[in-house]
Design a protein around this motif. Structure first.
Motif, mmCIF file in Angstrom:
data_model
loop_
_atom_site.group_PDB
_atom_site.id
_atom_site.type_symbol
_atom_site.label_atom_id
_atom_site.label_comp_id
_atom_site.label_asym_id
_atom_site.label_seq_id
_atom_site.Cartn_x
_atom_site.Cartn_y
_atom_site.Cartn_z
ATOM 1 N N ASN A 1 -51.604 -37.166 15.698
ATOM 2 C CA ASN A 1 -50.304 -36.658 15.243
ATOM 3 C C ASN A 1 -49.474 -36.267 16.457
ATOM 4 O O ASN A 1 -49.797 -35.328 17.178
ATOM 5 N N ARG B 1 -42.296 -35.318 2.034
ATOM 6 C CA ARG B 1 -42.104 -35.181 3.484
ATOM 7 C C ARG B 1 -40.817 -35.834 3.925
ATOM 8 O O ARG B 1 -40.311 -35.549 5.008
ATOM 9 N N SER C 1 -43.206 -35.999 13.072
ATOM 10 C CA SER C 1 -43.068 -35.852 11.625
ATOM 11 C C SER C 1 -41.760 -35.146 11.264
ATOM 12 O O SER C 1 -41.133 -35.458 10.246
ATOM 13 N N ASN D 1 -47.967 -39.282 1.582
ATOM 14 C CA ASN D 1 -47.828 -38.123 2.462
ATOM 15 C C ASN D 1 -48.967 -38.143 3.482
ATOM 16 O O ASN D 1 -49.823 -37.286 3.510
ATOM 17 N N ARG E 1 -38.731 -36.599 8.829
ATOM 18 C CA ARG E 1 -38.179 -35.871 7.693
ATOM 19 C C ARG E 1 -36.657 -35.738 7.765
ATOM 20 O O ARG E 1 -35.975 -35.745 6.748
ATOM 21 N N LYS F 1 -50.920 -38.135 7.101
ATOM 22 C CA LYS F 1 -50.829 -37.244 8.258
ATOM 23 C C LYS F 1 -50.349 -37.976 9.494
ATOM 24 O O LYS F 1 -49.601 -37.441 10.301
ATOM 25 N N LEU G 1 -48.396 -41.263 10.969
ATOM 26 C CA LEU G 1 -47.374 -42.189 10.501
ATOM 27 C C LEU G 1 -47.510 -43.534 11.195
ATOM 28 O O LEU G 1 -47.055 -43.721 12.332
#
Length: 700
Positions: free
Chosen positions: A176, A209, A181, A230, A185, A232, A234
């Motif tokens: 991540n 998200r 993230s 959703n 969003r 974790k 992407l």
């Protein structure tokens, strides 16, 4: 500046963030190719490590029909075989939209008839989807799927409900990236170009998200919202991030090195100084720490120092999918830390069983059995056969049995060696007790007869048969019965020496006494002729001399035996299964045969002389009784030889004891019992007139 941009554009075409063709790992053919994803060579190794961890030795392989997959499958097959596994089948599936029905039928038949519980699906996402569209592989019962497809989101493919199978997927390691993230969003999707791939990416990402505009767009287009969008991590964002940073670090290294001394950011520098191969030199040696404080570099094949995650995909009855990281494989980690798997976190099948499935062509051979293969079948398909006596297999699936040490033997299950039972003819067992009682009885009988002869020593029948020889013979027979007891009990050094030596010497006395009695009888009858010179030979001195000479010759042979190679205790581990027989080794076999042969010589002379004298005229001709006794004696020992050679262990000793007792009992019974009968029960015949009916009695 345009030259820099040109170089960056060139290298952006050479750095890939997606799974690459394994054939492009050849740096001789593709020296300027780099990847920020793990090599497929490592993927094959990771799959083999997973199979080995769960002891899955019988697998099937489904692969795409391209050259890269064919090469990878061949490497995978060889690795499986090198680690003791086998492939039941290898089926290829094309990417084309139209698949021949015969090919679909063949692949479906292989999957349904396969006895392998583990199937490896080797191919990318498009291959997996194309395969699933034609064959509902997830509905095939009792199968474990190991996949290599990068399936980022649940909505990429649609699976039927009530899937009871389970999947272990090798996916690229993902992390991540901080703040990414948040960017997803808050970003306005309308700022990006509109094409099908980007549009599909946003559709797959539709969830809480995403921004309000994205979700509103999804509802407008009637896309279904799926909770597992959703995710974790992407997509390939982590790989792209590493690719950008690798290129940036290489460029920075080039600028800071001597290669960048002529750089002019005003555009005055020469283009030839910044050609792409100059940056390639620095790309090979890139080594940096990313924002997650991870050390990243390219290896000698241009592959990135990154590993694989092992994902457990569970399909719930409501159609949703759970993805749980249950293991990792990183070939760049330290030895012993490169592979890790958390078995407790894996959901097997319907989620009820916590035990990994087995995938073997043949069930494991338990301890005590070994594997036996045939040339017609793969070596993974074998039969279990028991280990032979004296061999064990202490572990499962052993190829060969291990031979036990000489002093040990295999137990009943053939899975452990136990000490052999030490055996010998003892006084405690029934056979030893019986032989002891028989020997004692005949010894007592010999003593009794000797007492009778001493008590009635003045009677004609005792005097007529040479009293001194009778005493010597009775005493020697008594000792023969007692010497059989030496053969019973634990053999020791002294015991082994006394056995054959005592037997040989005492038996020589008995046989020489019989021979002397026979010769005396013959001389006595011949001496009845007028003026016969044989009268001088009728005396106890002559008969005693015969016994002494025969005895001393046997003693000499025994002394030679003891001086050359005497008998000794021997632990025989081969005559009887599972036992150690303590017996006496004869030492010098030549000396042994000389001693035994000398006894046979005395017996032969005695029976020949007695047989010739059997018809001498006399009411009580002792030569007849001696002949009968020697016939019994020789019959016992002639039958003893084959019987002795056909028995093993302590029963060989018992046969020899029986031969000693039987032959001595024959001498005792045939020679002395008739005399005792006359002395005790027919005293009227025990007179001089009865004995000298045809001949004159010689004086003792």
């Amino acid at each position: 500046m345009p030259e820099i941009l040109m170089t960056l554009w060139f290298f952006s075409q050479q750095i890939s963030y997606k799974s690459h063709n394994i054939l492009m790992s050849d740096k001789f053919k593709f020296p300027y190719s780099y990847w920020t994803v793990p090599s497929e060579l490592h993927l094959c190794t990771g799959i083999i490590r997973l199979l080995k961890h769960f002891n899955w030795t019988w697998v099937g392989i489904l692969a795409s029909d391209d050259d890269s997959s064919a090469t990878s499958v061949q490497i995978l097959k060889e690795g499986i075989e090198q680690n003791g596994g086998c492939t039941e089948f290898i089926e290829t599936f094309p990417h084309t939209d139209v698949i021949p029905p015969d090919m679909i039928k063949q692949i479906s038949g292989s999957l349904h008839s396969s006895s392998a519980s583990v199937i490896i699906v080797y191919g990318n996402k498009e291959y997996f989807m194309n395969l699933h569209n034609y064959i509902d592989i997830m509905q095939i019962p009792r199968k474990t799927w190991i996949t290599t497809a990068e399936l980022d989101f649940r909505s990429i493919y649609s699976l039927a409900r009530n899937v009871t199978n389970y999947t272990l997927a090798f996916t690229m390691e993902k992390k991540n990236i901080p703040s990414f993230s948040k960017f997803v969003r808050e970003v306005n999707s309308t700022l990006f170009p509109r094409n099908k791939q980007i549009q599909q990416w946003w559709i797959d990402l539709c969830s809480s998200r995403c921004s309000q505009s994205i979700r509103r767009s999804c509802r407008t287009k009637r896309y279904q919202l799926i909770p597992h969008c959703n995710t974790k991590y992407l997509g390939s964002s982590y790989n792209i991030y590493n690719a950008v940073y690798a290129l940036a670090n290489a460029l920075h290294s080039m600028v800071m090195s001597g290669s960048g001394k002529n750089i002019s950011w005003s555009g005055e520098s020469q283009v030839s100084d910044y050609l792409p191969w100059k940056l390639h030199h620095h790309m090979k040696s890139v080594h940096f720490k990313n924002i997650l404080d991870e050390e990243r570099f390219f290896d000698e094949n241009g592959d990135f120092s990154i590993g694989y995650e092992i994902i457990n995909r569970v399909y719930l009855p409501n159609g949703t999918q759970l993805n749980e990281i249950v293991g990792r494989y990183n070939p760049y980690a330290l030895s012993g830390q490169d592979f890790a798997i958390n078995e407790k976190a894996i959901v097997w099948g319907s989620g009820v069983s916590q035990v990994p499935p087995e995938s073997k062509c043949t069930q494991s051979c338990p301890p005590g059995l070994r594997k036996s293969t045939s040339k017609e079948k793969p070596f993974c398909c074998y039969v279990c056969i028991p280990c032979t006596d004296g061999e064990i297999s202490s572990q499962s699936d052993m190829d060969t049995c291990t031979k036990c040490p000489e002093d040990q033997w295999s137990n009943q299950k053939r899975d452990a060696c136990i000490p052999k039972v030490i055996t010998f003819l003892s006084y405690e067992e029934p056979l030893g007790i019986s032989l002891t009682l028989i020997s004692t009885f005949f010894c007592f009988l010999s003593v009794l007869i000797l007492g009778i002869f001493i008590k009635y020593r003045q009677t004609p029948i005792v005097k007529a048969n040479n009293r001194s020889l009778s005493y010597i013979l009775l005493i020697s027979l008594m000792l023969c019965f007692l010497c059989s007891l030496i053969f019973i009990g634990h053999p020791g050094n002294l015991n082994c020496i006394l056995r054959q030596i005592t037997f040989g010497i005492i038996f020589s006395i008995s046989l020489s006494s019989v021979l002397a009695k026979t010769i005396t009888v013959v001389i006595a009858f011949q001496a009845t002729k007028p003026k016969s010179k044989l009268r001088n030979w009728i005396s106890s001195r002559v008969s005693n001399s015969i016994v002494l000479c025969c005895f001393l010759l046997q003693v000499l042979l025994c002394i030679i035996w003891l001086c050359t190679s005497p008998p000794f205790p021997y632990y025989n581990t081969e005559s009887e299964i599972g036992t150690i027989l303590i017996e006496c080794n004869e030492g010098s076999m030549i000396a042994y045969y000389c001693v035994m042969g000398y006894l046979g010589f005395l017996a032969s002379i005695s029976i020949v002389v007695a047989f010739l004298a059997r018809n001498l005229p006399d009411t009580f001709n002792e030569a007849k009784h001696i002949t009968f006794s020697m016939v019994v004696f020789c019959s016992v020992w002639v039958s003893f030889i084959p019987t002795y050679l056909s028995t093993k262990g302590k029963y060989m000793v018992a046969v020899e004891i029986f031969a000693i007792l039987a032959s001595c009992a024959g001498l005792l019974g045939c020679i002395f019992i008739p005399k005792c009968y006359i002395v005790l029960l027919r005293p009227e015949n025990n007179n001089k007139k009865y004995l000298t009916r045809y001949i004159k009695t010689y004086k003792d």
